[in-house]
Design a protein around this motif. Structure first.
Motif, PDB file in Angstrom:
ATOM      1  N   THR A  31       1.159  69.625 -24.300  1.00 54.46           N
ATOM      2  CA  THR A  31       1.466  68.269 -24.928  1.00 54.46           C
ATOM      3  C   THR A  31       0.165  67.552 -25.249  1.00 54.46           C
ATOM      4  N   THR A  32      -0.083  66.903 -26.336  1.00 55.94           N
ATOM      5  CA  THR A  32      -1.421  66.388 -26.715  1.00 55.94           C
ATOM      6  C   THR A  32      -1.871  65.391 -25.585  1.00 55.94           C
ATOM      7  N   THR A  33      -1.032  64.839 -24.776  1.00 57.05           N
ATOM      8  CA  THR A  33      -1.511  64.227 -23.749  1.00 57.05           C
ATOM      9  C   THR A  33      -2.188  65.040 -22.533  1.00 57.05           C
ATOM     10  N   GLY A  34      -1.791  66.327 -22.545  1.00 56.60           N
ATOM     11  CA  GLY A  34      -2.344  67.155 -21.549  1.00 56.60           C
ATOM     12  C   GLY A  34      -1.427  67.396 -20.277  1.00 56.60           C
ATOM     13  N   GLU A  35      -0.323  66.638 -20.316  1.00 51.87           N
ATOM     14  CA  GLU A  35       0.287  66.672 -19.025  1.00 51.87           C
ATOM     15  C   GLU A  35       1.223  67.797 -18.837  1.00 51.87           C
ATOM     16  N   THR A  54       5.673  75.475 -17.850  1.00 48.43           N
ATOM     17  CA  THR A  54       5.307  76.341 -16.815  1.00 48.43           C
ATOM     18  C   THR A  54       4.098  75.579 -16.228  1.00 48.43           C
ATOM     19  N   TRP A  55       3.783  74.643 -16.388  1.00 44.42           N
ATOM     20  CA  TRP A  55       2.511  73.794 -15.713  1.00 44.42           C
ATOM     21  C   TRP A  55       2.794  72.307 -16.137  1.00 44.42           C
ATOM     22  N   LEU A  56       2.578  71.527 -14.952  1.00 44.18           N
ATOM     23  CA  LEU A  56       2.293  69.919 -14.813  1.00 44.18           C
ATOM     24  C   LEU A  56       1.228  69.520 -14.312  1.00 44.18           C
ATOM     25  N   ARG A  57       0.496  68.700 -15.195  1.00 47.98           N
ATOM     26  CA  ARG A  57      -0.601  67.912 -14.446  1.00 47.98           C
ATOM     27  C   ARG A  57      -0.276  67.110 -13.269  1.00 47.98           C
ATOM     28  N   ARG A  58      -1.105  67.022 -12.433  1.00 49.90           N
ATOM     29  CA  ARG A  58      -0.950  66.115 -11.070  1.00 49.90           C
ATOM     30  C   ARG A  58      -0.260  64.863 -11.337  1.00 49.90           C
ATOM     31  N   ALA A  60       2.028  63.900 -13.558  1.00 50.28           N
ATOM     32  CA  ALA A  60       3.027  64.062 -14.193  1.00 50.28           C
ATOM     33  C   ALA A  60       4.255  64.812 -13.310  1.00 50.28           C
ATOM     34  N   ARG A  61       3.652  65.060 -12.014  1.00 48.63           N
ATOM     35  CA  ARG A  61       4.644  65.969 -11.088  1.00 48.63           C
ATOM     36  C   ARG A  61       5.740  64.952 -10.478  1.00 48.63           C
ATOM     37  N   LYS A  62       6.565  63.970 -11.516  1.00 49.69           N
ATOM     38  CA  LYS A  62       7.515  63.375 -10.797  1.00 49.69           C
ATOM     39  C   LYS A  62       8.870  64.258 -10.423  1.00 49.69           C
ATOM     40  N   PRO A  63       9.537  63.980  -9.564  1.00 52.69           N
ATOM     41  CA  PRO A  63      10.790  64.762  -9.011  1.00 52.69           C
ATOM     42  C   PRO A  63      11.741  65.509 -10.139  1.00 52.69           C
ATOM     43  N   GLU A  64      11.778  64.676 -11.346  1.00 53.91           N
ATOM     44  CA  GLU A  64      12.665  65.071 -12.273  1.00 53.91           C
ATOM     45  C   GLU A  64      11.923  66.198 -13.068  1.00 53.91           C
ATOM     46  N   ASN A  65      10.556  65.982 -13.193  1.00 51.76           N
ATOM     47  CA  ASN A  65       9.935  67.212 -13.839  1.00 51.76           C
ATOM     48  C   ASN A  65       9.627  68.498 -13.154  1.00 51.76           C
ATOM     49  N   VAL A  66       9.199  68.004 -11.852  1.00 50.16           N
ATOM     50  CA  VAL A  66       9.062  69.347 -11.102  1.00 50.16           C
ATOM     51  C   VAL A  66      10.179  70.110 -11.044  1.00 50.16           C
ATOM     52  N   ALA A  67      11.401  69.539 -10.843  1.00 47.24           N
ATOM     53  CA  ALA A  67      12.666  70.251 -10.822  1.00 47.24           C
ATOM     54  C   ALA A  67      12.814  71.206 -12.104  1.00 47.24           C
ATOM     55  N   MET A  68      12.313  70.896 -13.170  1.00 51.08           N
ATOM     56  CA  MET A  68      12.345  71.670 -14.410  1.00 51.08           C
ATOM     57  C   MET A  68      11.274  72.793 -14.315  1.00 51.08           C
ATOM     58  N   LEU A  69      10.295  72.695 -13.654  1.00 51.18           N
ATOM     59  CA  LEU A  69       9.096  73.730 -13.572  1.00 51.18           C
ATOM     60  C   LEU A  69       9.480  74.890 -13.526  1.00 51.18           C
ATOM     61  N   ASN A  70       8.965  75.910 -14.466  1.00 49.16           N
ATOM     62  CA  ASN A  70       9.427  77.416 -14.559  1.00 49.16           C
ATOM     63  C   ASN A  70      11.080  77.517 -14.727  1.00 49.16           C
ATOM     64  N   LYS A  71      11.498  76.677 -15.519  1.00 48.06           N
ATOM     65  CA  LYS A  71      12.686  76.635 -16.158  1.00 48.06           C
ATOM     66  C   LYS A  71      12.799  76.155 -17.575  1.00 48.06           C
ATOM     67  N   LEU A  72      13.893  76.792 -18.178  1.00 51.10           N
ATOM     68  CA  LEU A  72      13.943  76.718 -19.737  1.00 51.10           C
ATOM     69  C   LEU A  72      14.404  75.296 -20.092  1.00 51.10           C
ATOM     70  N   VAL A  73      13.522  74.724 -20.861  1.00 46.27           N
ATOM     71  CA  VAL A  73      13.659  73.190 -21.196  1.00 46.27           C
ATOM     72  C   VAL A  73      14.409  73.232 -22.785  1.00 46.27           C
ATOM     73  N   VAL A  74      14.265  74.247 -23.358  1.00 43.61           N
ATOM     74  CA  VAL A  74      14.738  74.486 -24.790  1.00 43.61           C
ATOM     75  C   VAL A  74      15.345  75.926 -24.676  1.00 43.61           C
ATOM     76  N   ASN A  75      17.028  76.154 -24.912  1.00 44.35           N
ATOM     77  CA  ASN A  75      17.321  77.452 -24.717  1.00 44.35           C
ATOM     78  C   ASN A  75      18.200  77.719 -25.760  1.00 44.35           C
ATOM     79  N   GLY A  76      17.771  78.495 -26.638  1.00 44.17           N
ATOM     80  CA  GLY A  76      18.560  78.888 -27.928  1.00 44.17           C
ATOM     81  C   GLY A  76      18.729  78.066 -28.994  1.00 44.17           C
ATOM     82  N   ALA A  77      17.601  77.386 -29.287  1.00 41.99           N
ATOM     83  CA  ALA A  77      17.554  76.439 -30.375  1.00 41.99           C
ATOM     84  C   ALA A  77      17.931  77.325 -31.715  1.00 41.99           C
ATOM     85  N   ARG A  78      18.328  76.855 -32.556  1.00 38.85           N
ATOM     86  CA  ARG A  78      18.869  77.835 -33.675  1.00 38.85           C
ATOM     87  C   ARG A  78      18.031  77.206 -34.861  1.00 38.85           C
ATOM     88  N   PRO A  79      17.736  78.223 -35.863  1.00 38.50           N
ATOM     89  CA  PRO A  79      16.918  77.700 -37.145  1.00 38.50           C
ATOM     90  C   PRO A  79      17.842  76.608 -37.868  1.00 38.50           C
TER      91      PRO A  79
END
Length: 126
Positions: A31-35, A54-58, A60-79
């Motif tokens: 992200t352009t904010t570096g978080e 894959t990475w969160l700045r310190r 940005a480590r809110k519980p809802e963000n940490v829960a998504m760490l190393n998981k797909l946040v976009v899965n199968g977006a189509r052209p």
């Protein structure tokens, strides 16, 4: 048609596909904010994209963000157009319909809306 016009037409014809070539979203983006950082890859039928957080700045480590760490946040977006994909996006604890657009080789934008509230997040290639 003169020889010059024939050569010029051929040169334009050969150059056009290269200019119209799609950009690749594959790679690591921040992200352009570096978080946060994401790894984007092709998935599904090879034209869809997936993105993993894959990475969160310190800070940005809110519980809802940490829960998504190393998981797909976009899965199968189509052209959905030239250098654009549409699908479901999970971001900041929310799941929304959204789009990913490559602005150029090193800039990407994620747009998502929930009801009438919309948000854009800008990314740069790492």
């Amino acid at each position: 048609m003169t020889l010059f016009k024939t050569i010029a037409a051929l040169a334009i014809g050969l150059a056009a596909p290269a200019a119209a070539q799609d950009l690749s979203p594959v790679g690591t983006w921040q992200t352009t904010t570096g978080e946060s950082r994401f790894v984007v890859s092709y998935c599904g039928d090879g034209t869809q994209i997936c993105a993993k957080l894959t990475w969160l700045r310190r800070d940005a480590r809110k519980p809802e963000n940490v829960a998504m760490l190393n998981k797909l946040v976009v899965n199968g977006a189509r052209p959905a157009g030239e250098n654009q994909w549409r699908g479901t996006v999970k971001y900041d604890g929310q799941t929304v319909d959204g789009s990913v657009t490559l602005v150029d080789e090193d800039s990407m934008q994620l747009s998502g809306c929930m009801l009438i509230a919309c948000k854009n997040v800008d990314f740069v290639r790492r």
